[in-house]
Design a protein around this motif. Structure first.
Motif, PDB file in Angstrom:
ATOM      1  N   VAL A  48       6.398  -2.767  26.530  1.00  0.00           N
ATOM      2  CA  VAL A  48       5.553  -3.965  26.571  1.00  0.00           C
ATOM      3  C   VAL A  48       5.712  -4.606  27.936  1.00  0.00           C
ATOM      4  O   VAL A  48       6.728  -4.424  28.618  1.00  0.00           O
ATOM      5  CB  VAL A  48       5.923  -4.970  25.462  1.00  0.00           C
ATOM      6  N   GLY A  49       4.697  -5.370  28.351  1.00  0.00           N
ATOM      7  CA  GLY A  49       4.785  -6.031  29.641  1.00  0.00           C
ATOM      8  C   GLY A  49       3.642  -6.994  29.855  1.00  0.00           C
ATOM      9  O   GLY A  49       2.716  -7.111  29.041  1.00  0.00           O
ATOM     10  N   ALA A  50       3.741  -7.681  30.971  1.00  0.00           N
ATOM     11  CA  ALA A  50       2.695  -8.619  31.368  1.00  0.00           C
ATOM     12  C   ALA A  50       2.648  -8.671  32.888  1.00  0.00           C
ATOM     13  O   ALA A  50       3.668  -8.477  33.563  1.00  0.00           O
ATOM     14  CB  ALA A  50       2.956 -10.008  30.793  1.00  0.00           C
ATOM     15  N   ASP A  51       1.457  -8.926  33.441  1.00  0.00           N
ATOM     16  CA  ASP A  51       1.307  -8.965  34.884  1.00  0.00           C
ATOM     17  C   ASP A  51       0.245  -9.986  35.258  1.00  0.00           C
ATOM     18  O   ASP A  51      -0.519 -10.477  34.414  1.00  0.00           O
ATOM     19  CB  ASP A  51       0.960  -7.587  35.435  1.00  0.00           C
ATOM     20  N   ALA A  52       0.199 -10.294  36.553  1.00  0.00           N
ATOM     21  CA  ALA A  52      -0.748 -11.291  37.053  1.00  0.00           C
ATOM     22  C   ALA A  52      -1.117 -10.948  38.488  1.00  0.00           C
ATOM     23  O   ALA A  52      -0.297 -10.398  39.242  1.00  0.00           O
ATOM     24  CB  ALA A  52      -0.131 -12.685  36.982  1.00  0.00           C
ATOM     25  N   PRO A  53      -2.354 -11.275  38.905  1.00  0.00           N
ATOM     26  CA  PRO A  53      -2.771 -11.034  40.290  1.00  0.00           C
ATOM     27  C   PRO A  53      -2.093 -12.013  41.243  1.00  0.00           C
ATOM     28  O   PRO A  53      -1.795 -13.157  40.883  1.00  0.00           O
ATOM     29  CB  PRO A  53      -4.283 -11.237  40.243  1.00  0.00           C
TER      30      PRO A  53
ATOM     31  N   ILE B  34       0.816  -3.211  25.685  1.00  0.00           N
ATOM     32  CA  ILE B  34       1.814  -2.537  24.844  1.00  0.00           C
ATOM     33  C   ILE B  34       1.462  -1.066  24.774  1.00  0.00           C
ATOM     34  O   ILE B  34       0.266  -0.704  24.729  1.00  0.00           O
ATOM     35  CB  ILE B  34       1.870  -3.166  23.422  1.00  0.00           C
ATOM     36  N   ARG B  35       2.485  -0.211  24.810  1.00  0.00           N
ATOM     37  CA  ARG B  35       2.265   1.237  24.762  1.00  0.00           C
ATOM     38  C   ARG B  35       3.291   1.891  23.833  1.00  0.00           C
ATOM     39  O   ARG B  35       4.477   1.579  23.913  1.00  0.00           O
ATOM     40  CB  ARG B  35       2.387   1.860  26.147  1.00  0.00           C
ATOM     41  N   ALA B  36       2.821   2.768  23.017  1.00  0.00           N
ATOM     42  CA  ALA B  36       3.689   3.621  22.193  1.00  0.00           C
ATOM     43  C   ALA B  36       3.554   5.046  22.709  1.00  0.00           C
ATOM     44  O   ALA B  36       2.450   5.491  23.054  1.00  0.00           O
ATOM     45  CB  ALA B  36       3.272   3.556  20.727  1.00  0.00           C
ATOM     46  N   TYR B  37       4.684   5.760  22.788  1.00  0.00           N
ATOM     47  CA  TYR B  37       4.633   7.088  23.380  1.00  0.00           C
ATOM     48  C   TYR B  37       5.630   8.017  22.686  1.00  0.00           C
ATOM     49  O   TYR B  37       6.590   7.585  22.040  1.00  0.00           O
ATOM     50  CB  TYR B  37       4.930   7.035  24.880  1.00  0.00           C
ATOM     51  N   GLY B  38       5.385   9.301  22.857  1.00  0.00           N
ATOM     52  CA  GLY B  38       6.273  10.324  22.320  1.00  0.00           C
ATOM     53  C   GLY B  38       6.110  11.604  23.106  1.00  0.00           C
ATOM     54  O   GLY B  38       5.064  11.853  23.702  1.00  0.00           O
TER      55      GLY B  38
ATOM     56  N   GLU C 283      10.488  22.502  29.868  1.00  0.00           N
ATOM     57  CA  GLU C 283       9.091  22.562  29.438  1.00  0.00           C
ATOM     58  C   GLU C 283       8.813  21.360  28.547  1.00  0.00           C
ATOM     59  O   GLU C 283       9.642  20.981  27.705  1.00  0.00           O
ATOM     60  CB  GLU C 283       8.809  23.852  28.662  1.00  0.00           C
ATOM     61  N   GLN C 284       7.655  20.767  28.752  1.00  0.00           N
ATOM     62  CA  GLN C 284       7.190  19.713  27.860  1.00  0.00           C
ATOM     63  C   GLN C 284       5.976  20.251  27.113  1.00  0.00           C
ATOM     64  O   GLN C 284       4.872  20.262  27.631  1.00  0.00           O
ATOM     65  CB  GLN C 284       6.804  18.454  28.641  1.00  0.00           C
ATOM     66  N   PRO C 285       6.177  20.756  25.876  1.00  0.00           N
ATOM     67  CA  PRO C 285       5.038  21.310  25.140  1.00  0.00           C
ATOM     68  C   PRO C 285       3.956  20.269  24.861  1.00  0.00           C
ATOM     69  O   PRO C 285       2.773  20.606  24.791  1.00  0.00           O
ATOM     70  CB  PRO C 285       5.671  21.818  23.836  1.00  0.00           C
ATOM     71  N   TRP C 286       4.387  19.037  24.683  1.00  0.00           N
ATOM     72  CA  TRP C 286       3.406  17.986  24.452  1.00  0.00           C
ATOM     73  C   TRP C 286       3.999  16.624  24.812  1.00  0.00           C
ATOM     74  O   TRP C 286       5.205  16.420  24.764  1.00  0.00           O
ATOM     75  CB  TRP C 286       2.915  17.975  23.000  1.00  0.00           C
ATOM     76  N   GLY C 287       3.123  15.754  25.199  1.00  0.00           N
ATOM     77  CA  GLY C 287       3.477  14.364  25.443  1.00  0.00           C
ATOM     78  C   GLY C 287       2.245  13.520  25.205  1.00  0.00           C
ATOM     79  O   GLY C 287       1.124  13.920  25.554  1.00  0.00           O
ATOM     80  N   ALA C 288       2.429  12.371  24.608  1.00  0.00           N
ATOM     81  CA  ALA C 288       1.284  11.523  24.286  1.00  0.00           C
ATOM     82  C   ALA C 288       1.696  10.070  24.370  1.00  0.00           C
ATOM     83  O   ALA C 288       2.845   9.716  24.065  1.00  0.00           O
ATOM     84  CB  ALA C 288       0.752  11.850  22.889  1.00  0.00           C
ATOM     85  N   ASN C 289       0.751   9.236  24.823  1.00  0.00           N
ATOM     86  CA  ASN C 289       0.983   7.797  24.732  1.00  0.00           C
ATOM     87  C   ASN C 289      -0.320   7.083  24.448  1.00  0.00           C
ATOM     88  O   ASN C 289      -1.398   7.504  24.888  1.00  0.00           O
ATOM     89  CB  ASN C 289       1.695   7.264  25.984  1.00  0.00           C
ATOM     90  N   LEU C 290      -0.215   6.044  23.688  1.00  0.00           N
ATOM     91  CA  LEU C 290      -1.360   5.230  23.291  1.00  0.00           C
ATOM     92  C   LEU C 290      -1.083   3.800  23.703  1.00  0.00           C
ATOM     93  O   LEU C 290       0.031   3.278  23.484  1.00  0.00           O
ATOM     94  CB  LEU C 290      -1.592   5.307  21.782  1.00  0.00           C
ATOM     95  N   GLY C 291      -2.091   3.148  24.297  1.00  0.00           N
ATOM     96  CA  GLY C 291      -1.850   1.812  24.792  1.00  0.00           C
ATOM     97  C   GLY C 291      -2.994   0.858  24.536  1.00  0.00           C
ATOM     98  O   GLY C 291      -4.137   1.258  24.296  1.00  0.00           O
ATOM     99  N   LEU C 292      -2.650  -0.415  24.599  1.00  0.00           N
ATOM    100  CA  LEU C 292      -3.627  -1.498  24.438  1.00  0.00           C
ATOM    101  C   LEU C 292      -3.349  -2.535  25.494  1.00  0.00           C
ATOM    102  O   LEU C 292      -2.192  -2.922  25.719  1.00  0.00           O
ATOM    103  CB  LEU C 292      -3.529  -2.097  23.037  1.00  0.00           C
ATOM    104  N   ARG C 293      -4.417  -2.999  26.156  1.00  0.00           N
ATOM    105  CA  ARG C 293      -4.295  -4.039  27.166  1.00  0.00           C
ATOM    106  C   ARG C 293      -5.205  -5.200  26.802  1.00  0.00           C
ATOM    107  O   ARG C 293      -6.374  -4.999  26.443  1.00  0.00           O
ATOM    108  CB  ARG C 293      -4.680  -3.492  28.533  1.00  0.00           C
ATOM    109  N   LEU C 294      -4.659  -6.407  26.912  1.00  0.00           N
ATOM    110  CA  LEU C 294      -5.440  -7.616  26.659  1.00  0.00           C
ATOM    111  C   LEU C 294      -5.379  -8.471  27.914  1.00  0.00           C
ATOM    112  O   LEU C 294      -4.298  -8.942  28.310  1.00  0.00           O
ATOM    113  CB  LEU C 294      -4.885  -8.386  25.462  1.00  0.00           C
ATOM    114  N   ALA C 295      -6.524  -8.650  28.564  1.00  0.00           N
ATOM    115  CA  ALA C 295      -6.573  -9.428  29.800  1.00  0.00           C
ATOM    116  C   ALA C 295      -6.536 -10.914  29.493  1.00  0.00           C
ATOM    117  O   ALA C 295      -7.079 -11.387  28.481  1.00  0.00           O
ATOM    118  CB  ALA C 295      -7.833  -9.074  30.585  1.00  0.00           C
ATOM    119  N   PHE C 296      -5.904 -11.659  30.383  1.00  0.00           N
ATOM    120  CA  PHE C 296      -5.808 -13.120  30.214  1.00  0.00           C
ATOM    121  C   PHE C 296      -6.981 -13.814  30.916  1.00  0.00           C
ATOM    122  O   PHE C 296      -7.507 -13.307  31.904  1.00  0.00           O
ATOM    123  CB  PHE C 296      -4.506 -13.647  30.787  1.00  0.00           C
TER     124      PHE C 296
END
Length: 574
Positions: free
Chosen positions: A341-346, A315-319, A561-574
């Motif tokens: 939000v998302g999910a992936d697999a090998p 999950i990622r929140a961004y601005g 121009e993009q004076p600022w951009g930020a994103n915060l994320g969390l990953r939980l491996a299965f």
């Protein structure tokens, strides 16, 4: 039945909800001077205070005084009403002086007098009159009072002190005056396509300062060779006329008021793009930026998992904030916030490692075009992605993303009136990125890359509630980017891994033409140009299954121009 009330040399007050009603005239003033010396002047005085006068088959009030030896004063105040079956509220016959004052009351009907009358009318204290004024010697409109014309008007002398005059809403009309003085507001309309408009025609001197509130509209589609439209004519004086808001919005453009001698014209010289058109252009221009910003959060996600053999959820929140300028010079600020939000697999492959995933999200972008004009884009999206990493560090990332946009405009036109519009459209696009993860000494790593992303935004047409029509066949963006990431892997005492990094890149937008038509006039929302990007971030593996990520960016380009951009994320491996 006779008149409801006859007044001859008397003072009469109607109050406390009184009603005077007659099958003929409600109240009639007469001048019966029999038996009086010739030098005697009769004074009539009527005050209607929170009361009603009604003529069922004639005027509400008739002043039938043909001699100058009769002086009549009439005051209608405190929410009083006059009603007439003939729509004539006041009928003045003869040359005797008549003063008619309306104070804090609303009247609907006509005030008329004979051609040689001496009728003087005052509207004050937020009084309102809707109707014709015929053969008035003078008219004063003060302290928030308002005269709504219903056709052409003619007044000998108009004096204003904080009052307002509105021209009739159907067709175009003329207000003829022998003189004009004071300060106030005139509500008017013009049609530049037809070269017509309301006209204040002062056949004498005009003094004072007046504002013209020319009705803003999105309907006009003016040809380049438009002729000036005269809205004020005077025969002299030092009067000044100004447009409320400084300009008048007529379709795609805003126009100026220009003085030429003793006349004032709406002219095409110095025209600018109207707030309504600016809003439409910004909305059509914003979608590619929104799409690319949403993509950047997914790119960071693939950097996290590349080379691992574990799938997981994330999950990622961004601005971010953008300052943009269209190729037609429309400046706006765009602030975006969202969640992915998302999910992936090998997936087993013959060589290297492959990870496939699905994602979805939402973002909201607020557009600020200044002076109260704004827009909103709500974006809903789903996508699929994959990343492949070879044994010697080469990688290939791919993304396919589908968006649905809900676009809304909220326009503050130059005359401070509001207008709105909205439409829905879709977009589809993809991105391919190729690079290599190179391990350096002392746990440093370098990751040069090249990326190509393209999106096609569905065109649409919509109509704002002020009549402006905007149409865009489609908007396309193709962005190429080359850059590199430099970072370091730091082992933590508890077994975790810290990876700070910096990133630099150069990008080029290849799309040169994205046409928007507003009321048939073409505008080019050209996105072409280069830009430079810098960023920094950190990834922290708290355990084998949990990872946190933070990313910060700055970008500067030709028109964005993009004076600022930020994103915060969390990953939980299965």
């Amino acid at each position: 039945m006779a008149d409801g009330l006859r007044i001859n040399g008397s003072k009469v007050t109607l109050q406390h909800g009184s009603l005077v009603e007659s099958d003929k005239t409600g109240i009639r003033f007469i001048d019966d001077l029999q038996g009086l010396p010739t030098d005697v002047v009769i004074h009539n005085d009527l005050t209607v205070d929170n009361s009603t006068v009604r003529g069922l088959d004639g005027a509400a009030i008739v002043v039938d005084t043909i001699t100058d030896r009769v002086d009549t004063n009439i005051t209608i105040q405190n929410n009083s009403t006059l009603q007439s079956s003939t729509n004539t509220l006041l009928d003045v016959i003869g040359t005797a002086p008549v003063s008619f004052r309306v104070d804090n009351s609303t009247l609907n009907g006509n005030l008329q007098a004979s051609e040689d009358s001496n009728l003087n009318i005052t509207l004050q204290n937020h009084a309102q009159l809707t109707g014709n004024i015929v053969n008035s010697k003078s008219l004063a409109i003060n302290s928030g009072a308002h005269w709504q014309m219903v056709g052409d008007g003619a007044v000998n002398a108009l004096a204003m002190d904080g009052g307002q005059v509105s021209f009739a809403e159907q067709g175009f009309h003329q207000l003829s005056l022998k003189g004009l003085s004071g300060s106030g507001v005139f509500d008017m309309r013009v049609n530049l396509d037809e070269g017509q408009g309301d006209l204040i025609n002062v056949e004498g001197r005009a003094t004072g300062e007046f504002d013209l509130r020319v009705q803003n509209t999105g309907v006009e589609g003016v040809s380049p060779d438009m002729q000036p439209v005269r809205v004020v004519h005077t025969e002299g004086g030092d009067a000044r006329f100004n447009l409320l808001g400084g300009r008048v919005d007529l379709g795609a453009y805003s126009y100026l008021l220009q003085q030429q001698g003793h006349d004032w014209f709406i002219v095409g010289d110095g025209k600018t793009v109207s707030p309504s058109a600016r809003s439409a252009l910004a909305l059509f221009n914003a979608a590619p930026t929104i799409w690319m910003s949403e993509l950047s959060t997914l790119r960071s996600r693939m950097g996290e998992v590349r080379g691992t053999e574990q799938g997981g959820g994330w999950i990622r929140a961004y601005g971010n904030r953008f300052n943009a300028t269209t190729s037609d010079g429309i400046d706006y600020r765009q602030q975006q916030s969202g969640l992915s939000v998302g999910a992936d697999a090998p997936v087993p492959v013959a060589s290297g490692q492959l990870l496939l995933g699905l994602m979805g999200g939402y973002s909201k972008s607020d557009l600020d075009l200044s002076r109260g004009t704004a827009g909103t884009v709500n974006s809903y999206y789903v996508g699929a992605y994959g990343t492949w990493l070879s044994e010697d560090g080469y990688y290939l990332d791919g993304v396919l993303k589908l968006n649905r946009f809900r676009n809304e405009s909220d326009v503050a036109m130059s005359d401070a009136s509001k207008s709105k519009g909205d439409y829905d459209n879709s977009a589809v696009g993809g991105s391919v990125e190729f690079g290599r993860h190179v391990k350096l000494g002392d746990d440093y790593f370098l990751e040069p890359f090249a990326q190509l992303a393209t999106v096609v935004v569905q065109g649409d047409s919509y109509r704002m509630d002020n009549g402006l029509q905007a149409k865009n066949n489609r908007t396309q963006s193709t962005l190429g980017k080359v850059g590199s990431t430099l970072g370091k892997s730091v082992q933590l005492k508890d077994g975790g891994l810290l990876q700070p990094y910096v990133r630099v890149a150069l990008a080029q937008e290849f799309s040169r033409r994205n046409e928007v038509k507003i009321n048939g006039t073409g505008f080019d929302n050209n996105l072409f140009g280069s830009r430079a990007e810098v960023g920094a971030g950190v990834a922290v593996s708290l355990s084998e299954r949990l990872q946190l990520h933070a990313d910060f960016d700055y970008m500067k380009g030709k028109d964005v121009e993009q004076p600022w951009g930020a994103n915060l994320g969390l990953r939980l491996a299965f």
